[in-house]
Design a protein around this motif. Structure first.
Motif, mmCIF file in Angstrom:
data_model
loop_
_atom_site.group_PDB
_atom_site.id
_atom_site.type_symbol
_atom_site.label_atom_id
_atom_site.label_comp_id
_atom_site.label_asym_id
_atom_site.label_seq_id
_atom_site.Cartn_x
_atom_site.Cartn_y
_atom_site.Cartn_z
ATOM 1 N N ARG A 1 -41.730 17.185 -18.004
ATOM 2 C CA ARG A 1 -42.654 16.573 -17.994
ATOM 3 C C ARG A 1 -42.755 15.567 -16.350
ATOM 4 N NH1 ARG A 1 -43.879 18.236 -23.142
ATOM 5 N NH2 ARG A 1 -42.091 17.770 -24.754
ATOM 6 N N SER A 2 -44.418 15.769 -16.440
ATOM 7 C CA SER A 2 -44.180 15.078 -15.371
ATOM 8 C C SER A 2 -44.296 13.990 -15.267
ATOM 9 C CB SER A 2 -45.954 14.949 -14.414
ATOM 10 O OG SER A 2 -46.069 14.137 -15.836
ATOM 11 N N GLY A 3 -43.014 13.252 -14.056
ATOM 12 C CA GLY A 3 -43.103 11.511 -14.513
ATOM 13 C C GLY A 3 -41.827 10.995 -14.914
ATOM 14 N N TYR A 4 -40.879 12.729 -14.954
ATOM 15 C CA TYR A 4 -39.505 11.804 -15.494
ATOM 16 C C TYR A 4 -38.409 11.931 -14.165
ATOM 17 C CZ TYR A 4 -34.669 13.808 -16.786
ATOM 18 O OH TYR A 4 -33.848 13.544 -17.065
ATOM 19 N N SER A 5 -37.378 11.195 -14.483
ATOM 20 C CA SER A 5 -36.454 10.680 -13.479
ATOM 21 C C SER A 5 -35.092 10.882 -14.418
ATOM 22 C CB SER A 5 -36.738 9.520 -12.656
ATOM 23 O OG SER A 5 -37.195 7.903 -13.116
ATOM 24 N N ARG A 6 -34.473 11.309 -14.213
ATOM 25 C CA ARG A 6 -33.270 10.794 -14.934
ATOM 26 C C ARG A 6 -32.822 9.794 -14.473
ATOM 27 N NH1 ARG A 6 -30.412 16.040 -13.119
ATOM 28 N NH2 ARG A 6 -30.865 17.027 -14.438
ATOM 29 N N LYS A 7 -31.410 8.817 -15.097
ATOM 30 C CA LYS A 7 -31.298 7.935 -15.227
ATOM 31 C C LYS A 7 -29.626 8.180 -13.727
ATOM 32 C CE LYS A 7 -32.162 4.830 -18.834
ATOM 33 N NZ LYS A 7 -31.580 4.775 -19.705
ATOM 34 N N ARG A 8 -29.250 7.485 -13.408
ATOM 35 C CA ARG A 8 -28.159 7.697 -13.067
ATOM 36 C C ARG A 8 -26.788 7.722 -13.082
ATOM 37 N NH1 ARG A 8 -25.834 3.261 -9.580
ATOM 38 N NH2 ARG A 8 -27.446 2.159 -9.873
ATOM 39 N N GLY A 9 -25.839 9.240 -12.954
ATOM 40 C CA GLY A 9 -24.884 9.165 -14.120
ATOM 41 C C GLY A 9 -25.246 9.592 -15.542
ATOM 42 N N PHE A 10 -26.480 9.580 -15.713
ATOM 43 C CA PHE A 10 -27.247 10.968 -17.263
ATOM 44 C C PHE A 10 -26.467 12.159 -16.872
ATOM 45 C CE2 PHE A 10 -29.755 13.045 -20.091
ATOM 46 C CZ PHE A 10 -29.460 12.056 -21.448
ATOM 47 N N GLU A 11 -25.569 12.715 -18.477
ATOM 48 C CA GLU A 11 -25.025 13.781 -18.070
ATOM 49 C C GLU A 11 -25.717 14.755 -19.281
ATOM 50 O OE1 GLU A 11 -20.954 13.824 -18.011
ATOM 51 O OE2 GLU A 11 -20.994 12.413 -16.492
ATOM 52 N N THR B 1 -45.183 27.793 -16.286
ATOM 53 C CA THR B 1 -44.564 26.957 -16.660
ATOM 54 C C THR B 1 -44.401 25.791 -15.189
ATOM 55 O OG1 THR B 1 -42.894 27.568 -16.538
ATOM 56 C CG2 THR B 1 -43.154 26.767 -18.691
ATOM 57 N N SER B 2 -44.531 26.325 -14.662
ATOM 58 C CA SER B 2 -44.260 25.933 -12.811
ATOM 59 C C SER B 2 -42.602 25.999 -12.663
ATOM 60 C CB SER B 2 -44.802 25.015 -12.395
ATOM 61 O OG SER B 2 -46.450 25.564 -12.564
ATOM 62 N N LYS C 1 -40.697 22.496 -21.720
ATOM 63 C CA LYS C 1 -40.854 21.668 -23.181
ATOM 64 C C LYS C 1 -39.649 20.911 -22.600
ATOM 65 C CE LYS C 1 -42.165 23.483 -27.354
ATOM 66 N NZ LYS C 1 -42.029 23.761 -29.078
ATOM 67 N N GLY C 2 -38.769 20.055 -22.812
ATOM 68 C CA GLY C 2 -37.632 18.815 -22.724
ATOM 69 C C GLY C 2 -39.231 17.510 -21.359
ATOM 70 N N ALA C 3 -37.545 16.838 -21.612
ATOM 71 C CA ALA C 3 -37.886 15.581 -20.735
ATOM 72 C C ALA C 3 -38.014 16.207 -18.798
ATOM 73 C CB ALA C 3 -37.134 14.710 -20.294
ATOM 74 N N GLN C 4 -37.155 16.948 -19.308
ATOM 75 C CA GLN C 4 -37.611 17.678 -17.173
ATOM 76 C C GLN C 4 -38.776 18.366 -17.355
ATOM 77 O OE1 GLN C 4 -33.582 19.211 -15.757
ATOM 78 N NE2 GLN C 4 -32.319 17.959 -17.911
#
Length: 148
Positions: free
Chosen positions: A41-51, A30-31, A36-39
């Motif tokens: 995956r490659s290319g994931y970026s969290r929206k500003r303010g996302f909780e 898993t490095s 699993k989950g969005a975080q």
């Protein structure tokens, strides 16, 4: 000591963590990203303010008030300050330049004269605005209140 002997201080340089280089390294699979989950995956970026799906703080806190974009803010200078300035520097005319050179206002300030204190000498005062009591006090002392 020679240039060939120079080394960084003990403990100041850390080796880079090399992830994803096989199971034998202990950092493969898993490095260090978890399972699993969005975080993960490659290319994931969290929206500003996302909780994480929880209602974000900026939406939990109620909205109130507004900023008036047409507000004109004045720098208040009182009569006692003008009297002190006139006494200290022997001024007969107090204008923006005099206030600026003596550090009472900055270049972008709009000056309004207010009536705290008393004025005893006949001084010509130039400003963007005057309170009615300040204007009356200046004229009663024999000076002039001139709106620029």
């Amino acid at each position: 000591m020679k240039l060939s002997n120079l080394r960084p201080a003990e403990g100041s340089v850390k080796t880079r963590k090399r992830v994803g280089r096989g199971q034998g390294s202990g950092l493969g699979g898993t490095s260090t990203r978890g399972h699993k989950g969005a975080q993960s995956r490659s290319g994931y970026s969290r929206k500003r303010g996302f909780e994480g799906g929880q209602m974000p703080l900026q939406r939990r806190v109620p909205k109130f008030g507004f900023k008036n974009i047409n507000r004109v803010e004045y720098k208040a200078i009182n009569l006692d300050t003008i009297q002190l300035l006139a006494d200290t520097y022997k001024l007969k005319v107090v204008d923006f330049e005099a206030l600026y050179t003596h550090g009472l206002v900055s270049k972008s300030d709009l000056v309004k004269i207010l009536s705290r204190g008393a004025i005893s000498s006949a001084i010509e005062v130039h400003a963007k605005g005057f309170s009615s009591a300040a204007k009356a006090a200046i004229e009663a002392a024999g000076g002039q209140a001139i709106v620029d």
